[in-house]
Design an enzyme around this catalytic site. Structure first.
Site, mmCIF file in Angstrom:
data_model
loop_
_atom_site.group_PDB
_atom_site.id
_atom_site.type_symbol
_atom_site.label_atom_id
_atom_site.label_comp_id
_atom_site.label_asym_id
_atom_site.label_seq_id
_atom_site.Cartn_x
_atom_site.Cartn_y
_atom_site.Cartn_z
ATOM 1 N N ASP A 184 4.951 -22.884 -28.401
ATOM 2 C CA ASP A 184 5.800 -24.072 -28.460
ATOM 3 C C ASP A 184 6.825 -24.101 -27.331
ATOM 4 O OD1 ASP A 184 7.266 -21.933 -29.444
ATOM 5 O OD2 ASP A 184 7.486 -22.725 -31.456
ATOM 6 N N ASN B 90 12.924 -21.420 -42.955
ATOM 7 C CA ASN B 90 12.320 -22.383 -43.887
ATOM 8 C C ASN B 90 10.794 -22.252 -43.950
ATOM 9 O OD1 ASN B 90 11.551 -23.435 -41.447
ATOM 10 N ND2 ASN B 90 12.492 -25.452 -41.729
ATOM 11 N N HIS C 60 8.722 -22.112 -41.301
ATOM 12 C CA HIS C 60 7.929 -22.711 -40.210
ATOM 13 C C HIS C 60 7.292 -21.633 -39.343
ATOM 14 C CE1 HIS C 60 11.743 -22.791 -37.535
ATOM 15 N NE2 HIS C 60 10.873 -22.117 -36.820
ATOM 16 N N GLU D 223 7.125 -27.527 -39.118
ATOM 17 C CA GLU D 223 8.123 -27.525 -40.188
ATOM 18 C C GLU D 223 7.447 -27.781 -41.547
ATOM 19 O OE1 GLU D 223 10.952 -26.444 -39.489
ATOM 20 O OE2 GLU D 223 12.079 -27.589 -38.013
HETATM 21 C C1 GLP Z 1 11.812 -20.676 -33.473
HETATM 22 C C2 GLP Z 1 10.394 -20.605 -32.963
HETATM 23 C C3 GLP Z 1 9.498 -19.820 -33.887
HETATM 24 C C4 GLP Z 1 10.158 -18.522 -34.273
HETATM 25 C C5 GLP Z 1 11.440 -18.808 -34.985
HETATM 26 C C6 GLP Z 1 12.131 -17.557 -35.485
HETATM 27 O O1 GLP Z 1 12.025 -21.725 -34.336
HETATM 28 N N1 GLP Z 1 9.826 -21.887 -32.757
HETATM 29 O O2 GLP Z 1 8.258 -19.591 -33.246
HETATM 30 O O3 GLP Z 1 9.285 -17.791 -35.115
HETATM 31 O O4 GLP Z 1 12.287 -19.473 -34.074
HETATM 32 O O5 GLP Z 1 12.880 -16.971 -34.457
HETATM 33 P P1 GLP Z 1 13.567 -15.558 -34.570
HETATM 34 O O6 GLP Z 1 12.517 -14.563 -34.282
HETATM 35 O O7 GLP Z 1 14.633 -15.583 -33.492
HETATM 36 O O8 GLP Z 1 14.133 -15.431 -35.927
#
Ligand code: GLP
Length: 256
Positions: free
Chosen positions: A66, A135, A137, A142
């Site tokens: 993404d 949440n 995702h 989402e």
């Molecule tokens: C973002 C990304 C996800 C990732 C999430 C959690 O929203 N789009 O791919 O898994 O953050 O991030 P973190 O690893 O910093 O908790």
């Protein structure tokens, strides 16, 4: 399948070693990459492995999950920048080998289609790395994103923007939209690793463990995948049921 590790470092060591072994056995691998703090120890371990046991990576192809819409690749909070800073600049990969959606583009729909086509051209993703949002995702899919979704423009929830605001000066700066691989493409990866670490992920880990397969919890789609591995550290697993915690102490893998 859930596997629980004593801490995130042990998890990162194991996972990076598994990835590295796959790379050694299958040099023409198509690897799905993720961003976020969860990935940092894994990328550090991979870099270290490559320093000590260099592999020929010339046939590797990577696809990131993404990117925020509206951020240029050199914006410090863009995922393009993250990947360069934390992984790509340490590995002998050409720009032709590494693919990420671009946050600044005039025709986003055309970019989504082109990204899908590139993945299809290499025969899909062999191994997909994932983190999880609080949440549930995955990527930027989402809650209530259809399981059959393909690469698309995602509208970020207030919760996700709030969670991710820690990387920005304030929440208003967090983009409201992103390009993300869809749940259909993610779940078509031949092998998936979902990594969940830290006490702040304990609640979503427990929910995921107990959940049915449902679009209200996007990561639950992995429960119907035949080769999905959900790796947690002890902190993230701390709200799982007690019998599971007991099995954790016995270092057993748990099918769920
Ligand atoms: C973002 C990304 C996800 C990732 C999430 C959690 O929203 N789009 O791919 O898994 O953050 O991030 P973190 O690893 O910093 O908790």
């Amino acid at each position: 399948m859930f596997t629980i590790f004593p801490d995130e470092q042990a998890l990162a060591k194991q996972l990076s070693q598994e990835l590295y072994t796959s790379l050694a056995q299958q040099p023409k691998l198509s690897l799905g990459l993720a961003t976020g703090s969860t990935m940092l120890p894994i990328y550090q371990e991979l870099i270290q492995l490559h320093r000590t046991q260099p592999l020929d990576l010339t046939q590797l192809t990577t696809f990131n999950l993404d990117e925020y819409l509206g951020l240029s690749p050199d914006h410090p909070q863009s995922y393009n920048y993250f990947m360069h800073q934390h992984l790509f600049k340490y590995l002998p990969l050409t720009t032709e080998q590494t693919h990420l959606p671009q946050g600044l583009c005039t025709d986003v729909e055309a970019q989504c289609a082109a990204y899908r086509a590139k993945i299809a051209a290499v025969g899909g993703i062999d191994i997909q790395l994932l983190g999880i949002g609080s949440n549930g995702h995955i990527g930027f899919n989402e809650p209530l994103t259809p399981f059959d979704s393909i690469t698309h423009i995602a509208h970020l929830t207030a919760k996700t923007r709030q969670d991710n605001s820690r990387f920005f000066t304030n929440q208003a700066e967090v983009p409201t939209r992103a390009i993300t691989l869809g749940l259909s493409e993610i779940s078509q990866a031949k092998k998936v690793y979902l990594v969940i670490t830290g006490q702040h992920k304990a609640t979503i880990s427990a929910k995921l463990f107990a959940s049915q397969v449902t679009e209200t919890l996007p990561a639950s789609i992995l429960k119907q995948h035949s080769n999905a591995h959900i790796y947690l550290d002890a902190a993230a697993a701390s709200q799982l049921p007690e019998e599971v915690q007991a099995q954790l102490l016995a270092s057993k893998k748990i099918l769920c």
